[in-house]
Design a protein around this motif. Structure first.
Motif, PDB file in Angstrom:
ATOM      1  N   PHE A  66      -6.618  73.579  22.237  1.00  0.00           N
ATOM      2  CA  PHE A  66      -7.719  72.625  22.058  1.00  0.00           C
ATOM      3  C   PHE A  66      -7.649  71.961  20.685  1.00  0.00           C
ATOM      4  CE2 PHE A  66     -11.969  71.705  20.422  1.00  0.00           C
ATOM      5  CZ  PHE A  66     -12.410  70.802  21.372  1.00  0.00           C
ATOM      6  N   VAL A  67      -7.443  72.770  19.677  1.00  0.00           N
ATOM      7  CA  VAL A  67      -7.375  72.247  18.299  1.00  0.00           C
ATOM      8  C   VAL A  67      -6.220  71.272  18.154  1.00  0.00           C
ATOM      9  CG1 VAL A  67      -6.908  72.856  15.900  1.00  0.00           C
ATOM     10  CG2 VAL A  67      -8.514  74.224  17.234  1.00  0.00           C
ATOM     11  N   LYS A  68      -5.054  71.643  18.716  1.00  0.00           N
ATOM     12  CA  LYS A  68      -3.890  70.761  18.639  1.00  0.00           C
ATOM     13  C   LYS A  68      -4.156  69.453  19.370  1.00  0.00           C
ATOM     14  CE  LYS A  68       1.107  70.518  19.274  1.00  0.00           C
ATOM     15  NZ  LYS A  68       1.057  69.116  19.696  1.00  0.00           N
ATOM     16  N   SER A  69      -4.756  69.581  20.566  1.00  0.00           N
ATOM     17  CA  SER A  69      -5.065  68.383  21.338  1.00  0.00           C
ATOM     18  C   SER A  69      -6.024  67.483  20.574  1.00  0.00           C
ATOM     19  CB  SER A  69      -5.681  68.781  22.686  1.00  0.00           C
ATOM     20  OG  SER A  69      -6.073  67.644  23.410  1.00  0.00           O
ATOM     21  N   TYR A  70      -7.016  68.095  19.945  1.00  0.00           N
ATOM     22  CA  TYR A  70      -8.008  67.333  19.186  1.00  0.00           C
ATOM     23  C   TYR A  70      -7.368  66.662  17.970  1.00  0.00           C
ATOM     24  CZ  TYR A  70     -12.121  66.266  16.378  1.00  0.00           C
ATOM     25  OH  TYR A  70     -13.066  65.619  15.630  1.00  0.00           O
ATOM     26  N   THR A  71      -6.567  67.425  17.233  1.00  0.00           N
ATOM     27  CA  THR A  71      -5.920  66.855  16.041  1.00  0.00           C
ATOM     28  C   THR A  71      -4.919  65.774  16.425  1.00  0.00           C
ATOM     29  OG1 THR A  71      -4.306  68.682  16.066  1.00  0.00           O
ATOM     30  CG2 THR A  71      -6.217  68.928  14.640  1.00  0.00           C
ATOM     31  N   ASP A  72      -4.216  65.961  17.553  1.00  0.00           N
ATOM     32  CA  ASP A  72      -3.283  64.938  18.033  1.00  0.00           C
ATOM     33  C   ASP A  72      -4.039  63.659  18.372  1.00  0.00           C
ATOM     34  OD1 ASP A  72      -1.188  66.646  17.704  1.00  0.00           O
ATOM     35  OD2 ASP A  72      -0.913  67.098  19.832  1.00  0.00           O
ATOM     36  N   LYS A  73      -5.200  63.822  19.004  1.00  0.00           N
ATOM     37  CA  LYS A  73      -6.024  62.668  19.378  1.00  0.00           C
ATOM     38  C   LYS A  73      -6.493  61.924  18.133  1.00  0.00           C
ATOM     39  CE  LYS A  73     -10.175  61.467  22.052  1.00  0.00           C
ATOM     40  NZ  LYS A  73     -10.954  60.850  20.969  1.00  0.00           N
ATOM     41  N   ILE A  74      -6.958  62.692  17.139  1.00  0.00           N
ATOM     42  CA  ILE A  74      -7.428  62.077  15.898  1.00  0.00           C
ATOM     43  C   ILE A  74      -6.292  61.347  15.198  1.00  0.00           C
ATOM     44  CG2 ILE A  74      -8.309  62.544  13.579  1.00  0.00           C
ATOM     45  CD1 ILE A  74     -10.402  62.761  15.788  1.00  0.00           C
ATOM     46  N   ARG A  75      -5.114  61.971  15.165  1.00  0.00           N
ATOM     47  CA  ARG A  75      -3.965  61.355  14.509  1.00  0.00           C
ATOM     48  C   ARG A  75      -3.543  60.082  15.240  1.00  0.00           C
ATOM     49  NH1 ARG A  75      -2.065  59.348  10.329  1.00  0.00           N
ATOM     50  NH2 ARG A  75       0.209  59.326  10.115  1.00  0.00           N
ATOM     51  N   ALA A  76      -3.578  60.144  16.581  1.00  0.00           N
ATOM     52  CA  ALA A  76      -3.220  58.960  17.368  1.00  0.00           C
ATOM     53  C   ALA A  76      -4.185  57.816  17.081  1.00  0.00           C
ATOM     54  CB  ALA A  76      -3.229  59.300  18.855  1.00  0.00           C
ATOM     55  N   GLU A  77      -5.463  58.143  16.947  1.00  0.00           N
ATOM     56  CA  GLU A  77      -6.462  57.125  16.639  1.00  0.00           C
ATOM     57  C   GLU A  77      -6.243  56.548  15.243  1.00  0.00           C
ATOM     58  OE1 GLU A  77     -10.139  59.171  17.173  1.00  0.00           O
ATOM     59  OE2 GLU A  77     -10.135  58.952  19.366  1.00  0.00           O
ATOM     60  N   GLU A  78      -5.867  57.410  14.305  1.00  0.00           N
ATOM     61  CA  GLU A  78      -5.587  56.952  12.945  1.00  0.00           C
ATOM     62  C   GLU A  78      -4.391  56.011  12.921  1.00  0.00           C
ATOM     63  OE1 GLU A  78      -5.036  60.578  10.840  1.00  0.00           O
ATOM     64  OE2 GLU A  78      -7.182  60.892  10.438  1.00  0.00           O
ATOM     65  N   LEU A  79      -3.343  56.385  13.668  1.00  0.00           N
ATOM     66  CA  LEU A  79      -2.139  55.550  13.729  1.00  0.00           C
ATOM     67  C   LEU A  79      -2.450  54.205  14.380  1.00  0.00           C
ATOM     68  CD1 LEU A  79       0.560  58.201  14.738  1.00  0.00           C
ATOM     69  CD2 LEU A  79       0.343  57.041  12.534  1.00  0.00           C
ATOM     70  N   GLN A  80      -3.279  54.239  15.431  1.00  0.00           N
ATOM     71  CA  GLN A  80      -3.661  53.013  16.104  1.00  0.00           C
ATOM     72  C   GLN A  80      -4.445  52.107  15.155  1.00  0.00           C
ATOM     73  OE1 GLN A  80      -2.984  51.481  18.872  1.00  0.00           O
ATOM     74  NE2 GLN A  80      -4.453  49.838  18.506  1.00  0.00           N
ATOM     75  N   LYS A  81      -5.356  52.717  14.384  1.00  0.00           N
ATOM     76  CA  LYS A  81      -6.152  51.946  13.416  1.00  0.00           C
ATOM     77  C   LYS A  81      -5.242  51.336  12.348  1.00  0.00           C
ATOM     78  CE  LYS A  81     -10.131  50.813  11.355  1.00  0.00           C
ATOM     79  NZ  LYS A  81      -9.702  50.344  10.036  1.00  0.00           N
ATOM     80  N   GLU A  82      -4.276  52.110  11.875  1.00  0.00           N
ATOM     81  CA  GLU A  82      -3.344  51.602  10.867  1.00  0.00           C
ATOM     82  C   GLU A  82      -2.535  50.434  11.429  1.00  0.00           C
ATOM     83  OE1 GLU A  82      -0.950  54.886   9.659  1.00  0.00           O
ATOM     84  OE2 GLU A  82      -2.621  56.010   8.781  1.00  0.00           O
ATOM     85  N   HIS A  83      -2.084  50.574  12.671  1.00  0.00           N
ATOM     86  CA  HIS A  83      -1.303  49.506  13.296  1.00  0.00           C
ATOM     87  C   HIS A  83      -2.162  48.254  13.488  1.00  0.00           C
ATOM     88  CE1 HIS A  83       1.791  47.630  15.726  1.00  0.00           C
ATOM     89  NE2 HIS A  83       0.910  47.426  16.690  1.00  0.00           N
ATOM     90  N   TYR A  84      -3.376  48.466  13.952  1.00  0.00           N
ATOM     91  CA  TYR A  84      -4.305  47.350  14.168  1.00  0.00           C
ATOM     92  C   TYR A  84      -4.532  46.587  12.860  1.00  0.00           C
ATOM     93  CZ  TYR A  84      -8.723  44.994  15.427  1.00  0.00           C
ATOM     94  OH  TYR A  84      -9.712  44.068  15.658  1.00  0.00           O
ATOM     95  N   ASP A  85      -4.840  47.328  11.810  1.00  0.00           N
ATOM     96  CA  ASP A  85      -5.120  46.696  10.514  1.00  0.00           C
ATOM     97  C   ASP A  85      -3.900  45.948   9.969  1.00  0.00           C
ATOM     98  OD1 ASP A  85      -7.680  47.680  10.592  1.00  0.00           O
ATOM     99  OD2 ASP A  85      -7.286  49.388   9.268  1.00  0.00           O
ATOM    100  N   SER A  86      -2.719  46.538  10.140  1.00  0.00           N
ATOM    101  CA  SER A  86      -1.505  45.894   9.631  1.00  0.00           C
ATOM    102  C   SER A  86      -1.195  44.621  10.414  1.00  0.00           C
ATOM    103  CB  SER A  86      -0.310  46.853   9.689  1.00  0.00           C
ATOM    104  OG  SER A  86       0.054  47.145  11.031  1.00  0.00           O
TER     105      SER A  86
END
Length: 241
Positions: free
Chosen positions: A30-50
């Motif tokens: 669960f923790v890994k899935s949650y952290t993976d989800k958060i990281r994916a969202e962070e990467l998406q936000k970084e890509h969007y902003d760039s």
């Protein structure tokens, strides 16, 4: 009796240990899935902003040169090499991987309004296809005032396959709404669903995709065959200043 109780006690301890291990494993997953989800969202936000930052800079590149066609949308558009497929026109790619109708609306000024293209081709909604109409019409209505001289072309969903194939019935219904809204606002509608469909499987043709959603080169070539006549007609039959 004492021996029986001792065995029972050991059994209870063993079962408890197994349960504890299972619970720890489930918690770790669960923790890994949650952290993976958060990281994916962070990467998406970084890509969007760039990408948005790039669009802002890219707008200046055109200067006084009019943009014939701006393509805007999600990963389908970002992966579309429009300068390669439409060399006869001045084009701008305003696609962002993972975009929804909500995130698209937030970037319209930089992506489109500052650009004021002659034609805008929009394909959006797959990433939030279940609630895309919460703001889809709002964008279409806003184009009337923000892009008064731009010819708006709205593209349907494409069919999907593999893991996404179950979404196709909803996409078909969405396409009916997209078409109806295009007619309501006097915009051009492109049916990209039917030309890309395998009539035997009712899914996206295998040769057009590598994962059930994103397009191969053959897929983009077919999409270009569908879009080109529409752009050509709008360019030839409108007196753009």
């Amino acid at each position: 009796m004492g021996e029986y109780m001792e065995k029972k006690k050991r059994m209870i301890m063993l079962v408890g240990s197994v349960i504890a291990v299972v619970l720890l494993f489930v918690a770790a997953v669960f923790v890994k899935s949650y952290t993976d989800k958060i990281r994916a969202e962070e990467l998406q936000k970084e890509h969007y902003d760039s990408r948005v930052a790039y669009f802002e800079k890219d707008n200046k590149r055109y200067g006084s040169m009019d943009v014939d066609v701006a393509f805007i949308g999600d990963s389908l558009i970002e992966g579309y090499e429009v300068t390669r497929y439409y060399p006869q026109y001045v084009t701008a790619n305003r696609g962002i991987n993972g975009d929804t109708t909500i995130t698209l609306e937030k970037r319209l000024k930089v992506s489109l309004y500052d650009l004021q293209p002659k034609i805008c081709v929009m394909q959006i909604g797959l990433n939030n296809y279940e609630d895309m109409f919460s703001n889809y019409e709002k964008m279409l209505a806003e184009f009337k005032t923000k892009l008064p001289a731009t010819k708006i072309v709205v593209m349907s969903h494409l069919p999907t396959s593999q893991d996404m194939a179950e979404s196709n019935p909803t996409l078909v219904e969405n396409n009916k709404k997209i078409r109806s809204l295009a007619q309501k606002y006097g915009y051009t509608y492109i049916d990209a669903y039917t030309p890309m469909l395998d009539s035997k499987t009712n899914e996206l043709l295998e040769k057009y995709t590598y994962d059930g959603v994103h397009l191969t080169q053959k897929g983009y070539e077919r999409l270009t065959e569908v879009v080109t006549p529409v752009i050509k007609n709008l360019i030839n039959n409108n007196n753009f200043i």
